[in-house]
Scaffold this motif. Sequence first.
Motif, PDB file in Angstrom:
ATOM      1  N   ALA A 343      26.948  88.747  40.647  1.00 44.34           N
ATOM      2  CA  ALA A 343      25.888  88.538  41.635  1.00 44.34           C
ATOM      3  C   ALA A 343      26.412  88.594  43.070  1.00 44.34           C
ATOM      4  CB  ALA A 343      25.169  87.215  41.358  1.00 44.34           C
ATOM      5  N   PRO A 344      27.493  87.899  43.427  1.00 41.77           N
ATOM      6  CA  PRO A 344      27.994  88.001  44.814  1.00 41.77           C
ATOM      7  C   PRO A 344      28.434  89.426  45.166  1.00 41.77           C
ATOM      8  CG  PRO A 344      28.936  86.093  43.710  1.00 41.77           C
ATOM      9  CD  PRO A 344      28.257  86.902  42.650  1.00 41.77           C
ATOM     10  N   HIS A 345      29.037  90.130  44.196  1.00 46.20           N
ATOM     11  CA  HIS A 345      29.482  91.512  44.436  1.00 46.20           C
ATOM     12  C   HIS A 345      28.302  92.418  44.758  1.00 46.20           C
ATOM     13  CE1 HIS A 345      31.240  95.471  43.794  1.00 46.20           C
ATOM     14  NE2 HIS A 345      30.336  95.689  42.841  1.00 46.20           N
ATOM     15  N   TYR A 346      27.277  92.376  43.923  1.00 51.18           N
ATOM     16  CA  TYR A 346      26.131  93.260  44.135  1.00 51.18           C
ATOM     17  C   TYR A 346      25.316  92.834  45.359  1.00 51.18           C
ATOM     18  CZ  TYR A 346      26.908  95.650  39.696  1.00 51.18           C
ATOM     19  OH  TYR A 346      27.432  96.414  38.682  1.00 51.18           O
ATOM     20  N   HIS A 347      25.253  91.561  45.615  1.00 52.63           N
ATOM     21  CA  HIS A 347      24.558  91.074  46.818  1.00 52.63           C
ATOM     22  C   HIS A 347      25.167  91.706  48.067  1.00 52.63           C
ATOM     23  CE1 HIS A 347      24.552  88.094  50.202  1.00 52.63           C
ATOM     24  NE2 HIS A 347      23.258  88.117  49.964  1.00 52.63           N
ATOM     25  N   LYS A 348      26.469  91.670  48.166  1.00 53.85           N
ATOM     26  CA  LYS A 348      27.166  92.237  49.321  1.00 53.85           C
ATOM     27  C   LYS A 348      27.020  93.751  49.375  1.00 53.85           C
ATOM     28  CE  LYS A 348      31.765  92.458  51.434  1.00 53.85           C
ATOM     29  NZ  LYS A 348      33.195  92.020  51.309  1.00 53.85           N
ATOM     30  N   LEU A 349      27.181  94.409  48.221  1.00 53.85           N
ATOM     31  CA  LEU A 349      27.117  95.872  48.174  1.00 53.85           C
ATOM     32  C   LEU A 349      25.741  96.399  48.568  1.00 53.85           C
ATOM     33  CD1 LEU A 349      28.626  98.163  45.463  1.00 53.85           C
ATOM     34  CD2 LEU A 349      26.249  98.472  46.112  1.00 53.85           C
ATOM     35  N   LEU A 350      24.689  95.818  48.017  1.00 50.59           N
ATOM     36  CA  LEU A 350      23.337  96.318  48.275  1.00 50.59           C
ATOM     37  C   LEU A 350      22.941  96.136  49.740  1.00 50.59           C
ATOM     38  CD1 LEU A 350      21.536  95.025  45.056  1.00 50.59           C
ATOM     39  CD2 LEU A 350      22.243  97.374  45.566  1.00 50.59           C
ATOM     40  N   ILE A 351      23.401  95.059  50.342  1.00 52.10           N
ATOM     41  CA  ILE A 351      23.070  94.826  51.746  1.00 52.10           C
ATOM     42  C   ILE A 351      23.876  95.751  52.661  1.00 52.10           C
ATOM     43  CG2 ILE A 351      23.287  93.121  53.611  1.00 52.10           C
ATOM     44  CD1 ILE A 351      22.366  91.020  51.594  1.00 52.10           C
ATOM     45  N   GLN A 352      25.151  95.935  52.332  1.00 48.52           N
ATOM     46  CA  GLN A 352      25.991  96.759  53.201  1.00 48.52           C
ATOM     47  C   GLN A 352      25.740  98.254  53.016  1.00 48.52           C
ATOM     48  OE1 GLN A 352      30.084  95.568  52.546  1.00 48.52           O
ATOM     49  NE2 GLN A 352      29.885  93.785  53.897  1.00 48.52           N
ATOM     50  N   GLU A 353      25.622  98.692  51.764  1.00 48.10           N
ATOM     51  CA  GLU A 353      25.529 100.127  51.488  1.00 48.10           C
ATOM     52  C   GLU A 353      24.108 100.663  51.610  1.00 48.10           C
ATOM     53  OE1 GLU A 353      28.115 102.112  50.984  1.00 48.10           O
ATOM     54  OE2 GLU A 353      29.476 100.393  51.218  1.00 48.10           O
ATOM     55  N   PHE A 354      23.109  99.856  51.289  1.00 50.97           N
ATOM     56  CA  PHE A 354      21.733 100.356  51.255  1.00 50.97           C
ATOM     57  C   PHE A 354      20.821  99.658  52.272  1.00 50.97           C
ATOM     58  CE2 PHE A 354      23.615 101.128  47.088  1.00 50.97           C
ATOM     59  CZ  PHE A 354      23.328 102.464  46.901  1.00 50.97           C
TER      60      PHE A 354
END
Length: 365
Positions: A343-354
């Motif tokens: 969850a923390p990994h995808y939270h950061k990725l989705l906000i930064q990348e998309f």
Amino acid sequence: MTASTQKIVEKNIESIVQITTPYGSGSGFLIGELIVTNSHVVSGLKEVLISTKTLPKSIGNVVYDDAAYDLAFIRSPEPIGANIPLKLSSSPINDGDGVIAIGHPYGLNYSTTEGIISRASRMQGEVEYIQFDAAINPGNSGGPLLNEEGEVIGVNTFIIQNSNNLGFALPYYTLQEALEQFLALHDGDIIRCISCKNLIQEPTIQNDYCPKCGVKLDVAKRRREGYKPSGVVALVEKIMGSLGINVTLSRRSQRSWRFETPTTRIDINYYDNGIVIADSALCRIPQENIEPLYDYLLHENSALENLQFSINENTVFLSYIVVDSSLTEHYGLSALRRLYEGAPHYHKLLIQEFKALEPKFDEFE
């Protein structure tokens, strides 16, 4: 809400406590160094969860349980806020006086209603109550009833179901008497016998019978046994404990839990239809460039093990869904660990990348 009521609420709000047990939630308030609430709110437990605007969710110790007057006193492990307790009134209570009720009905934090005293003294069985018409609901129990000077005149205790705002509060003088009797013993773990009304030190109770009059003390049995989950609920809590999660602090009810990851939170709910869902709200979808985000989620879903992405309204969730009959300690632990770490990994990725947006959470924590 009038301006004077607003000032009273602002002055006292740090002393209003939310209380949670596996059986439900209620309210309380600070008097001296003790949190006052109802006996039925603490549900016969020695430990309950307490929280305020300045005190994070903590484990409070129930040091006094009085089923006769539906009172309980809790000690907080830390000082609450500025540690400014509410003040008990010493004025007469009269029909028609204005009153303010503060509490957490249905978990809605710090709800305030106004009304008047319909009857200053109303007997219910052997106990005297204040009858008032300020709207209160389940979850208000244990909260303070204040006069127009902001002093406590009662403990909100019960309502008559399907009535038009018929609320009842234990008057301040009954609370004052119970506080004085409790403090005179210089001890904790006190139970009031519902029959002879004596205050009983818990270590003196044998086989759950009152040592004074011999009546069976149901609250003594409940306090001795404590809360014992079973079946799927016990399995879920065992899995959480294996991940180093504080199960007691995570309980929201008998079938609901919430805990934090480094940057997100995870909710677990066990529904009546036999489905267990653990999920984390990761982000909200942006208004632009939505298609690349959707493509990514679909691609990741095909590769994920045990977990899946979903979208509810505009919020992206990462979830683990399982039927209770299929939940095992091994696979449940594996899936929940992936959710906790992912969850923390995808939270950061989705906000930064998309350029996804931070999730919004309701205020009722």
